[in-house]
Scaffold this motif. Sequence first.
Motif, mmCIF file in Angstrom:
data_model
loop_
_atom_site.group_PDB
_atom_site.id
_atom_site.type_symbol
_atom_site.label_atom_id
_atom_site.label_comp_id
_atom_site.label_asym_id
_atom_site.label_seq_id
_atom_site.Cartn_x
_atom_site.Cartn_y
_atom_site.Cartn_z
ATOM 1 N N LYS A 1 0.829 -1.207 0.000
ATOM 2 C CA LYS A 1 0.000 0.000 0.000
ATOM 3 C C LYS A 1 0.867 1.262 0.000
ATOM 4 N N GLU B 1 -0.771 4.994 0.018
ATOM 5 C CA GLU B 1 -2.063 5.659 -0.119
ATOM 6 C C GLU B 1 -2.162 6.937 0.704
ATOM 7 N N GLY C 1 -4.405 6.062 -4.301
ATOM 8 C CA GLY C 1 -3.078 5.447 -4.303
ATOM 9 C C GLY C 1 -3.174 3.954 -4.519
ATOM 10 N N GLN C 2 -2.081 3.245 -4.198
ATOM 11 C CA GLN C 2 -2.150 1.789 -4.232
ATOM 12 C C GLN C 2 -2.826 1.345 -2.951
ATOM 13 N N THR C 3 -4.060 0.885 -3.110
ATOM 14 C CA THR C 3 -4.897 0.583 -1.956
ATOM 15 C C THR C 3 -5.681 -0.686 -2.236
ATOM 16 N N ASP D 1 -4.251 -2.278 -5.736
ATOM 17 C CA ASP D 1 -3.879 -1.693 -7.024
ATOM 18 C C ASP D 1 -4.004 -0.179 -6.912
ATOM 19 N N ASP D 2 -3.428 0.519 -7.881
ATOM 20 C CA ASP D 2 -3.579 1.974 -7.940
ATOM 21 C C ASP D 2 -5.027 2.293 -8.278
ATOM 22 N N GLU E 1 -10.607 1.648 -10.815
ATOM 23 C CA GLU E 1 -9.227 1.366 -11.189
ATOM 24 C C GLU E 1 -9.008 1.728 -12.659
#
Length: 357
Positions: A101, A103, A117-119, A176-177, A196
Amino acid sequence: ARKAPSGGAIAKSGNENVSLKIYGQANRAVIVADDGTNDDVLFVDNDMSSSRVGFEGKARVTDTFSVGAKIEVEIESNPSNVANLTDEDDLGSDAGFATRKVEFSLADERLGKLTLGQTSEAHDGAAEVDVSGTEIVTGSLQDVFAGGIVFRNEATGAATGPTMATVFPNFDGSRDDALRYDTPEIYGFVGTAVAESDDRYGFALAWGGKFSGIKGEAMVAYQRVPDSFGTGAGTPTNTLVGSASFIHDSGISLTGAIGTRENEQTTRDDTTYYYGKVGYQIMPFSFGSTSMSVDYYTAENTSANNDESSSWGLGFVQKVDDAALELYAGLRFYDYETSAAEFETISVGMMGGRVKF
Protein backbone atom coordinates in the motif's frame (compact mmCIF):
# COMPACT_ATOMS: atom_id res chain seq x y z
CA ALA A 1 1.03 -6.21 33.55
CA ARG A 2 3.03 -5.46 30.45
CA LYS A 3 6.30 -3.62 30.96
CA ALA A 4 6.80 -0.22 29.33
CA PRO A 5 9.76 0.11 26.92
CA SER A 6 12.83 1.00 28.96
CA GLY A 7 14.13 3.59 26.52
CA GLY A 8 10.93 5.60 26.07
CA ALA A 9 9.75 6.49 22.57
CA ILE A 10 12.02 4.99 19.91
CA ALA A 11 10.37 6.59 16.86
CA LYS A 12 8.49 9.80 16.18
CA SER A 13 6.98 11.60 13.24
CA GLY A 14 9.07 14.11 11.31
CA ASN A 15 6.08 16.46 11.46
CA GLU A 16 4.79 17.36 14.91
CA ASN A 17 1.28 17.82 13.51
CA VAL A 18 1.11 14.21 12.27
CA SER A 19 1.03 11.14 14.49
CA LEU A 20 3.10 8.16 13.35
CA LYS A 21 2.36 4.48 13.82
CA ILE A 22 4.92 1.81 12.90
CA TYR A 23 3.57 -1.72 12.65
CA GLY A 24 4.35 -5.07 11.09
CA GLN A 25 4.71 -8.80 11.56
CA ALA A 26 6.97 -11.76 10.91
CA ASN A 27 5.19 -14.98 9.89
CA ARG A 28 7.44 -17.98 9.25
CA ALA A 29 6.59 -21.65 8.88
CA VAL A 30 7.91 -25.13 8.14
CA ILE A 31 6.09 -27.20 5.52
CA VAL A 32 6.26 -30.97 4.99
CA ALA A 33 4.82 -31.82 1.56
CA ASP A 34 4.19 -34.99 -0.47
CA ASP A 35 2.92 -35.02 -4.08
CA GLY A 36 2.49 -38.81 -4.27
CA THR A 37 6.04 -39.43 -5.51
CA ASN A 38 8.35 -36.87 -3.92
CA ASP A 39 8.35 -35.35 -0.47
CA ASP A 40 10.43 -32.67 1.20
CA VAL A 41 10.66 -30.15 4.03
CA LEU A 42 10.30 -26.48 3.04
CA PHE A 43 11.01 -23.35 5.06
CA VAL A 44 8.63 -20.60 4.00
CA ASP A 45 6.94 -17.30 4.67
CA ASN A 46 3.27 -18.08 5.32
CA ASP A 47 1.46 -16.23 2.53
CA MET A 48 -1.87 -16.51 4.34
CA SER A 49 -0.64 -13.36 6.11
CA SER A 50 2.82 -12.48 4.82
CA SER A 51 5.68 -10.85 6.73
CA ARG A 52 5.48 -7.07 6.35
CA VAL A 53 6.20 -3.64 7.79
CA GLY A 54 4.13 -0.47 7.56
CA PHE A 55 4.09 3.22 8.43
CA GLU A 56 0.85 5.08 9.03
CA GLY A 57 0.54 8.83 9.55
CA LYS A 58 -2.57 10.68 10.66
CA ALA A 59 -3.37 14.36 11.18
CA ARG A 60 -6.66 15.34 12.80
CA VAL A 61 -7.86 18.62 11.29
CA THR A 62 -11.16 18.91 13.17
CA ASP A 63 -13.10 16.76 15.62
CA THR A 64 -14.58 14.78 12.71
CA PHE A 65 -12.12 15.25 9.80
CA SER A 66 -8.64 13.77 9.40
CA VAL A 67 -5.94 13.30 6.77
CA GLY A 68 -3.97 10.07 6.55
CA ALA A 69 -1.13 8.38 4.72
CA LYS A 70 0.05 4.77 4.71
CA ILE A 71 3.07 2.96 3.27
CA GLU A 72 3.15 -0.82 3.67
CA VAL A 73 5.76 -3.20 2.25
CA GLU A 74 5.68 -6.99 2.11
CA ILE A 75 8.95 -8.82 2.84
CA GLU A 76 8.87 -12.50 1.89
CA SER A 77 11.57 -15.13 1.55
CA ASN A 78 10.33 -18.34 -0.12
CA PRO A 79 6.60 -17.48 -0.13
CA SER A 80 4.46 -20.50 0.66
CA ASN A 81 2.02 -19.90 -2.21
CA VAL A 82 4.73 -20.61 -4.82
CA ALA A 83 6.89 -23.07 -2.85
CA ASN A 84 7.21 -26.49 -4.52
CA LEU A 85 9.16 -29.74 -4.53
CA THR A 86 11.48 -29.06 -7.50
CA ASP A 87 13.30 -25.75 -6.95
CA GLU A 88 12.78 -25.06 -3.27
CA ASP A 89 16.46 -24.19 -2.73
CA ASP A 90 16.43 -21.38 -5.29
CA LEU A 91 13.23 -19.83 -4.00
CA GLY A 92 14.72 -19.13 -0.60
CA SER A 93 17.91 -17.46 -1.81
CA ASP A 94 16.72 -13.85 -1.60
CA ALA A 95 13.97 -11.99 0.18
CA GLY A 96 11.37 -10.43 -2.09
CA PHE A 97 10.07 -6.92 -1.45
CA ALA A 98 6.64 -5.91 -2.77
CA THR A 99 4.63 -2.75 -2.30
CA ARG A 100 1.33 -3.50 -0.62
CA LYS A 101 0.00 0.00 0.00
CA VAL A 102 1.02 3.58 -0.78
CA GLU A 103 -2.06 5.66 -0.12
CA PHE A 104 -3.34 9.09 0.85
CA SER A 105 -6.75 9.48 2.47
CA LEU A 106 -9.33 12.03 3.61
CA ALA A 107 -11.76 10.79 6.26
CA ASP A 108 -14.84 12.35 7.81
CA GLU A 109 -16.88 10.54 10.43
CA ARG A 110 -20.13 11.75 8.82
CA LEU A 111 -19.22 11.56 5.11
CA GLY A 112 -16.90 8.56 4.88
CA LYS A 113 -13.36 8.01 3.65
CA LEU A 114 -11.77 8.76 0.27
CA THR A 115 -8.47 7.01 -0.53
CA LEU A 116 -6.13 7.58 -3.48
CA GLY A 117 -3.08 5.45 -4.30
CA GLN A 118 -2.15 1.79 -4.23
CA THR A 119 -4.90 0.58 -1.96
CA SER A 120 -7.25 -2.37 -1.47
CA GLU A 121 -9.62 -3.28 -4.27
CA ALA A 122 -13.30 -3.47 -3.37
CA HIS A 123 -13.18 -7.27 -3.08
CA ASP A 124 -9.97 -7.40 -1.02
CA GLY A 125 -10.96 -9.52 1.99
CA ALA A 126 -14.36 -10.48 0.59
CA ALA A 127 -13.49 -14.20 0.46
CA GLU A 128 -11.63 -14.34 3.76
CA VAL A 129 -13.90 -13.08 6.55
CA ASP A 130 -13.09 -15.32 9.51
CA VAL A 131 -13.55 -14.96 13.28
CA SER A 132 -12.80 -18.61 14.14
CA GLY A 133 -9.33 -17.86 15.49
CA THR A 134 -7.69 -20.27 13.00
CA GLU A 135 -7.61 -17.91 10.01
CA ILE A 136 -3.80 -17.74 10.08
CA VAL A 137 -3.55 -21.40 8.98
CA THR A 138 -6.89 -22.45 7.41
CA GLY A 139 -9.24 -20.53 5.14
CA SER A 140 -10.67 -20.24 1.65
CA LEU A 141 -7.20 -19.20 0.44
CA GLN A 142 -5.87 -22.66 -0.38
CA ASP A 143 -2.53 -22.09 -2.13
CA VAL A 144 -0.63 -21.11 1.04
CA PHE A 145 0.23 -24.79 1.59
CA ALA A 146 3.00 -24.95 -1.06
CA GLY A 147 0.87 -23.70 -3.94
CA GLY A 148 3.59 -24.30 -6.52
CA ILE A 149 3.40 -28.11 -6.25
CA VAL A 150 2.38 -29.73 -9.55
CA PHE A 151 -0.25 -32.48 -9.58
CA ARG A 152 1.02 -35.88 -10.76
CA ASN A 153 -1.01 -38.08 -13.12
CA GLU A 154 -2.31 -41.02 -11.09
CA ALA A 155 -1.81 -43.50 -13.96
CA THR A 156 1.70 -42.48 -15.07
CA GLY A 157 3.16 -40.69 -12.03
CA ALA A 158 4.31 -37.86 -14.30
CA ALA A 159 3.99 -34.24 -13.12
CA THR A 160 1.72 -33.26 -16.02
CA GLY A 161 -1.08 -31.55 -14.09
CA PRO A 162 -1.50 -27.91 -13.13
CA THR A 163 0.00 -26.38 -10.03
CA MET A 164 -2.14 -26.59 -6.95
CA ALA A 165 -2.51 -22.78 -6.83
CA THR A 166 -3.97 -22.75 -10.35
CA VAL A 167 -6.96 -24.95 -9.54
CA PHE A 168 -7.83 -23.72 -6.03
CA PRO A 169 -8.92 -20.08 -6.49
CA ASN A 170 -10.80 -18.00 -3.93
CA PHE A 171 -11.25 -14.79 -5.99
CA ASP A 172 -10.25 -12.53 -3.13
CA GLY A 173 -9.09 -9.09 -4.24
CA SER A 174 -5.65 -7.58 -3.95
CA ARG A 175 -4.29 -4.03 -4.05
CA ASP A 176 -3.88 -1.69 -7.02
CA ASP A 177 -3.58 1.97 -7.94
CA ALA A 178 -7.13 3.20 -7.53
CA LEU A 179 -9.61 5.68 -6.12
CA ARG A 180 -11.60 4.16 -3.25
CA TYR A 181 -14.57 5.40 -1.26
CA ASP A 182 -15.87 3.84 1.98
CA THR A 183 -19.13 4.98 3.56
CA PRO A 184 -19.45 5.70 7.28
CA GLU A 185 -20.56 2.71 9.35
CA ILE A 186 -24.36 2.52 9.53
CA TYR A 187 -25.83 -0.14 11.84
CA GLY A 188 -22.69 -2.21 11.33
CA PHE A 189 -22.69 -1.88 7.53
CA VAL A 190 -19.97 -0.23 5.41
CA GLY A 191 -20.24 0.17 1.64
CA THR A 192 -17.25 0.46 -0.72
CA ALA A 193 -16.76 1.56 -4.32
CA VAL A 194 -13.41 1.41 -6.14
CA ALA A 195 -12.42 2.72 -9.58
CA GLU A 196 -9.23 1.37 -11.19
CA SER A 197 -7.45 2.00 -14.48
CA ASP A 198 -8.59 0.46 -17.76
CA ASP A 199 -12.28 0.65 -16.84
CA ARG A 200 -12.03 -1.81 -13.96
CA TYR A 201 -14.29 -1.24 -10.98
CA GLY A 202 -15.79 -2.97 -7.96
CA PHE A 203 -18.34 -2.65 -5.17
CA ALA A 204 -18.55 -4.25 -1.74
CA LEU A 205 -20.74 -4.33 1.35
CA ALA A 206 -19.35 -5.41 4.72
CA TRP A 207 -21.06 -5.99 8.06
CA GLY A 208 -19.99 -6.69 11.61
CA GLY A 209 -21.91 -6.98 14.84
CA LYS A 210 -23.01 -9.07 17.82
CA PHE A 211 -26.41 -10.45 18.79
CA SER A 212 -27.68 -13.09 21.23
CA GLY A 213 -24.17 -14.12 22.26
CA ILE A 214 -23.01 -14.44 18.65
CA LYS A 215 -20.28 -12.28 17.10
CA GLY A 216 -20.36 -12.15 13.33
CA GLU A 217 -18.78 -10.59 10.26
CA ALA A 218 -19.73 -10.80 6.58
CA MET A 219 -18.75 -9.28 3.24
CA VAL A 220 -19.93 -9.55 -0.35
CA ALA A 221 -18.29 -7.95 -3.39
CA TYR A 222 -18.46 -7.64 -7.17
CA GLN A 223 -15.49 -6.95 -9.47
CA ARG A 224 -15.60 -6.16 -13.22
CA VAL A 225 -12.56 -6.57 -15.49
CA PRO A 226 -13.59 -5.64 -19.08
CA ASP A 227 -10.45 -7.09 -20.74
CA SER A 228 -6.74 -7.58 -20.13
CA PHE A 229 -6.01 -4.12 -18.72
CA GLY A 230 -7.28 -2.15 -21.69
CA THR A 231 -5.29 -3.95 -24.39
CA GLY A 232 -8.30 -5.65 -25.90
CA ALA A 233 -6.66 -9.00 -25.20
CA GLY A 234 -7.71 -11.50 -22.62
CA THR A 235 -11.11 -12.53 -21.35
CA PRO A 236 -13.52 -10.08 -19.70
CA THR A 237 -14.64 -11.37 -16.30
CA ASN A 238 -17.34 -10.69 -13.74
CA THR A 239 -16.50 -11.88 -10.24
CA LEU A 240 -18.96 -12.22 -7.37
CA VAL A 241 -17.55 -13.36 -4.03
CA GLY A 242 -18.65 -13.36 -0.42
CA SER A 243 -17.92 -14.85 2.99
CA ALA A 244 -19.33 -14.83 6.50
CA SER A 245 -18.16 -16.04 9.90
CA PHE A 246 -19.89 -16.35 13.28
CA ILE A 247 -18.67 -17.40 16.71
CA HIS A 248 -20.89 -18.10 19.72
CA ASP A 249 -19.94 -17.32 23.32
CA SER A 250 -19.67 -21.10 23.77
CA GLY A 251 -16.67 -21.06 21.39
CA ILE A 252 -18.35 -22.82 18.46
CA SER A 253 -17.82 -21.06 15.13
CA LEU A 254 -19.10 -21.41 11.57
CA THR A 255 -17.37 -19.88 8.55
CA GLY A 256 -18.21 -20.05 4.87
CA ALA A 257 -17.27 -18.54 1.51
CA ILE A 258 -18.54 -18.76 -2.05
CA GLY A 259 -17.24 -17.29 -5.26
CA THR A 260 -18.08 -17.41 -8.94
CA ARG A 261 -16.30 -15.92 -11.94
CA GLU A 262 -18.05 -15.52 -15.27
CA ASN A 263 -15.56 -15.98 -18.11
CA GLU A 264 -17.07 -14.13 -21.07
CA GLN A 265 -16.07 -16.54 -23.78
CA THR A 266 -18.17 -19.29 -25.31
CA THR A 267 -15.67 -22.09 -24.69
CA ARG A 268 -15.38 -21.72 -20.91
CA ASP A 269 -17.94 -22.46 -18.21
CA ASP A 270 -18.08 -20.26 -15.13
CA THR A 271 -15.65 -21.10 -12.34
CA THR A 272 -17.33 -21.63 -8.95
CA TYR A 273 -16.11 -22.68 -5.51
CA TYR A 274 -17.63 -23.35 -2.08
CA TYR A 275 -15.84 -23.32 1.28
CA GLY A 276 -16.97 -24.21 4.80
CA LYS A 277 -15.34 -24.41 8.23
CA VAL A 278 -16.44 -25.54 11.69
CA GLY A 279 -14.33 -24.37 14.62
CA TYR A 280 -14.09 -24.39 18.39
CA GLN A 281 -12.31 -21.90 20.66
CA ILE A 282 -11.50 -22.41 24.34
CA MET A 283 -9.40 -20.76 27.08
CA PRO A 284 -7.54 -23.57 28.87
CA PHE A 285 -4.62 -21.24 29.56
CA SER A 286 -4.66 -17.74 31.02
CA PHE A 287 -2.18 -16.41 28.46
CA GLY A 288 -4.36 -16.82 25.36
CA SER A 289 -7.10 -18.65 23.49
CA THR A 290 -6.79 -22.06 21.86
CA SER A 291 -8.63 -22.49 18.54
CA MET A 292 -9.14 -25.52 16.31
CA SER A 293 -11.11 -26.19 13.14
CA VAL A 294 -11.90 -28.56 10.30
CA ASP A 295 -12.77 -27.26 6.83
CA TYR A 296 -13.65 -28.32 3.28
CA TYR A 297 -13.28 -26.70 -0.16
CA THR A 298 -14.63 -27.70 -3.56
CA ALA A 299 -14.47 -26.02 -6.98
CA GLU A 300 -15.28 -26.74 -10.62
CA ASN A 301 -14.20 -25.43 -14.04
CA THR A 302 -11.01 -23.91 -12.63
CA SER A 303 -8.42 -24.77 -15.28
CA ALA A 304 -10.66 -26.53 -17.81
CA ASN A 305 -14.34 -27.28 -18.29
CA ASN A 306 -15.67 -30.06 -16.04
CA ASP A 307 -12.57 -30.31 -13.86
CA GLU A 308 -13.02 -30.68 -10.10
CA SER A 309 -10.87 -29.58 -7.18
CA SER A 310 -11.40 -30.45 -3.54
CA SER A 311 -9.49 -30.28 -0.29
CA TRP A 312 -10.03 -30.70 3.40
CA GLY A 313 -7.90 -29.71 6.35
CA LEU A 314 -7.36 -29.31 10.07
CA GLY A 315 -6.11 -26.20 11.85
CA PHE A 316 -4.84 -25.37 15.34
CA VAL A 317 -3.80 -21.97 16.75
CA GLN A 318 -2.50 -21.10 20.21
CA LYS A 319 -2.30 -17.39 21.10
CA VAL A 320 0.11 -15.88 23.61
CA ASP A 321 -1.41 -12.46 24.12
CA ASP A 322 1.38 -10.73 26.04
CA ALA A 323 3.87 -11.61 23.28
CA ALA A 324 1.46 -10.84 20.38
CA LEU A 325 2.30 -14.39 19.27
CA GLU A 326 0.27 -17.02 17.43
CA LEU A 327 1.63 -20.56 17.18
CA TYR A 328 -0.15 -22.66 14.58
CA ALA A 329 -0.27 -26.02 12.86
CA GLY A 330 -2.30 -27.23 9.90
CA LEU A 331 -2.74 -30.28 7.69
CA ARG A 332 -4.34 -30.32 4.21
CA PHE A 333 -5.11 -32.87 1.49
CA TYR A 334 -5.71 -31.74 -2.12
CA ASP A 335 -7.42 -33.69 -4.93
CA TYR A 336 -7.89 -32.77 -8.58
CA GLU A 337 -9.40 -34.51 -11.58
CA THR A 338 -10.48 -33.74 -15.13
CA SER A 339 -12.69 -35.61 -17.59
CA ALA A 340 -9.51 -37.15 -19.04
CA ALA A 341 -7.38 -37.92 -15.98
CA GLU A 342 -7.15 -38.24 -12.22
CA PHE A 343 -4.18 -37.03 -10.20
CA GLU A 344 -2.34 -38.05 -7.06
CA THR A 345 -3.43 -36.52 -3.76
CA ILE A 346 -1.12 -33.76 -2.52
CA SER A 347 -0.71 -33.76 1.26
CA VAL A 348 0.87 -30.85 3.13
CA GLY A 349 1.51 -30.12 6.80
CA MET A 350 2.49 -26.71 8.13
CA MET A 351 3.78 -25.47 11.50
CA GLY A 352 4.83 -21.93 12.30
CA GLY A 353 4.38 -18.73 14.23
CA ARG A 354 3.42 -15.11 13.69
CA VAL A 355 4.54 -12.20 15.86
CA LYS A 356 2.93 -8.79 15.39
CA PHE A 357 4.40 -5.48 16.45
